[in-house]
Design a protein around this motif. Structure first.
Motif, short mmCIF file in Angstrom:
data_model
loop_
_atom_site.label_atom_id
_atom_site.label_comp_id
_atom_site.label_asym_id
_atom_site.label_seq_id
_atom_site.Cartn_x
_atom_site.Cartn_y
_atom_site.Cartn_z
N ARG A 75 -3.90 1.54 -3.06
CA ARG A 75 -3.89 0.09 -3.20
C ARG A 75 -3.92 -0.36 -4.66
NH1 ARG A 75 -5.46 -2.25 2.15
NH2 ARG A 75 -5.29 -0.47 3.54
N THR A 76 -3.15 0.34 -5.49
CA THR A 76 -3.15 0.01 -6.92
C THR A 76 -2.50 -1.35 -7.19
OG1 THR A 76 -1.09 1.27 -7.19
CG2 THR A 76 -3.17 2.43 -7.62
N LEU A 124 -10.13 -4.53 -2.07
CA LEU A 124 -8.82 -3.90 -1.95
C LEU A 124 -8.20 -4.12 -0.57
CD1 LEU A 124 -9.67 -0.60 -3.85
CD2 LEU A 124 -8.10 -2.39 -4.62
N THR A 151 0.85 -1.19 0.00
CA THR A 151 0.00 0.00 0.00
C THR A 151 0.89 1.23 0.00
OG1 THR A 151 -1.74 -1.14 1.24
CG2 THR A 151 -1.79 1.27 1.25
N ASP A 170 -10.40 1.06 -10.18
CA ASP A 170 -9.08 1.71 -10.24
C ASP A 170 -9.08 3.04 -9.49
OD1 ASP A 170 -7.64 -0.21 -11.63
OD2 ASP A 170 -8.15 0.62 -13.59
N ARG A 208 -2.74 -4.00 -5.27
CA ARG A 208 -3.80 -4.96 -4.97
C ARG A 208 -4.83 -4.97 -6.10
NH1 ARG A 208 -5.65 -9.69 -3.19
NH2 ARG A 208 -7.88 -9.57 -2.73
N ALA A 209 -5.16 -3.80 -6.63
CA ALA A 209 -6.13 -3.72 -7.72
C ALA A 209 -5.65 -4.49 -8.94
CB ALA A 209 -6.38 -2.26 -8.08
N ASP A 219 -15.89 -2.99 -3.73
CA ASP A 219 -14.56 -2.66 -4.24
C ASP A 219 -13.57 -2.38 -3.11
OD1 ASP A 219 -15.37 -2.93 -6.86
OD2 ASP A 219 -15.60 -0.78 -7.22
N ALA A 244 -8.90 2.36 -5.85
CA ALA A 244 -7.57 1.85 -5.53
C ALA A 244 -6.56 2.99 -5.46
CB ALA A 244 -7.14 0.83 -6.57
#
Length: 342
Positions: free
Chosen positions: A185-186, A87, A49, A177, A188-189, A83, A180
């Protein structure tokens, strides 16, 4: 029958009935863990993260600036609740928690999360008592009333677009996205999106290998009002419909649909126009309505539909939110495979 609350305005021309589940506010839990690994696969998640400042543009061109990624988020729509959980973040507050748990089983919402009223009329005092550092909403215009209301509290608001029938899968992933990015948390996305893409590819192969005799379909839900059965086909531009077509099937509903969700409206006689298409429908039990399928079976015209007569009428499992995120989309895909390859 439940439909997206934000779709109320755009679906007015179709005169769809609106049913919503209310909740009772509960006291905030002092032990709510906003970093709990609640989503599917979160217990083994090894993604990072981010911790740096966030500067992003939401679905309506509004700039969201945060000193650090949001950690205490409040969420006012079910897709976005799902969502956030996907995440690996637990929201501090959500709208209509009980309704979410009934209609969206893709991600489990902990009982400790504060429920702040309905999706149409959230209790903002209760919401802000949880001290969120970001509120995630669903809207259709930049000057939506809910955005204006929330901004008065001085807390950043991330506005997402409910749906777009031009490309519902891309819209669903785009919303994921955005959330995220706002929560850092991109990584994880990316994992979730890769899993979704693989899920779709594997299911397409499974269906092709089964060589189904009928590949046309119509997915629908409905409701009963005064003894009259209203049906809502998910046509071109619906998330359910497009996922079916990505699997190599053909959505046979060609009637008028709304420009956001791809939803139509018809009655039993209208459903007799779909030819040999198989019929699939929601298996979620609406606590506020009698079974529309049971009611439809009382009409002689229902038995004349080929899919009904040939036992190609199947309910998807209950708790699949047809307006959800990647994890709901995976449930939809699994339901297609089970129905087509049985």
């Amino acid at each position: 029958m439940i439909k997206p609350i934000s779709a109320f305005a755009v679906l007015g021309a179709l005169a769809l009935a609106l049913t919503a589940c209310g909740t009772t506010d509960v006291a905030a839990s002092a032990d709510t863990d906003t970093s709990a690994a609640t989503g599917v696969g979160c217990a083994d998640d090894a993604t990072t993260t981010s911790t740096g400042p966030v500067d992003l543009t939401d679905a309506f061109g509004r700039t969201i600036t945060l000193d650090q990624p949001a950690q205490k988020v409040a969420v006012l729509e079910w897709q976005q609740i799902e969502d956030v959980l996907s995440l690996c973040l637990t929201p501090v507050a959500v709208a209509d928690a009980d309704g979410y748990r009934t209609w969206d089983t893709a991600e489990e919402l902990p009982e400790s999360v504060e429920s702040v009223g309905t999706r149409q009329e959230p209790n903002l005092d209760t919401l802000f008592a949880t001290e969120p550092d970001l509120v995630i909403v669903e809207a259709y215009t930049r000057d939506d009333a809910i955005i204006t209301q929330l901004e008065k509290y001085g807390v950043p608001v991330l506005a997402t677009l409910g749906a777009n029938a031009e490309d519902p899968i891309a819209q669903m992933l785009g919303t994921f996205d955005l959330i995220a990015e706002a929560t850092g948390r991109t990584e994880r996305a990316d994992v979730v999106k890769e899993e979704f893409a693989q899920h779709l590819a594997d299911a397409k192969t499974d269906i092709a290998d089964s060589a189904p005799a009928v590949t046309d379909f119509v997915y629908f839900d409905g409701w009963v009002d005064g003894g009259n059965v209203s049906l809502r086909p998910f046509g071109q531009g619906s998330l359910v419909g497009e996922l079916g077509e990505e699997l190599g099937l053909t959505n046979a509903w060609t009637g008028e649909v709304d420009p956001a969700y791809g939803l139509g409206q018809t009655d039993i006689e209208g459903m007799t126009t779909i030819g040999d298409a198989s019929l699939f429908y929601t298996g979620t039990v609406d606590p506020d309505s009698e079974s529309f399928v049971d009611a439809a079976a009382q009409n002689p015209a229902w038995a004349s539909i080929p899919a009904v007569a040939e036992d190609r009428l199947a309910a998807f499992p209950g708790g699949i939110w047809t307006f959800g995120g990647p994890r709901s989309a995976e449930q939809i895909i699994d339901a297609y495979v089970a129905a087509i390859t049985k």
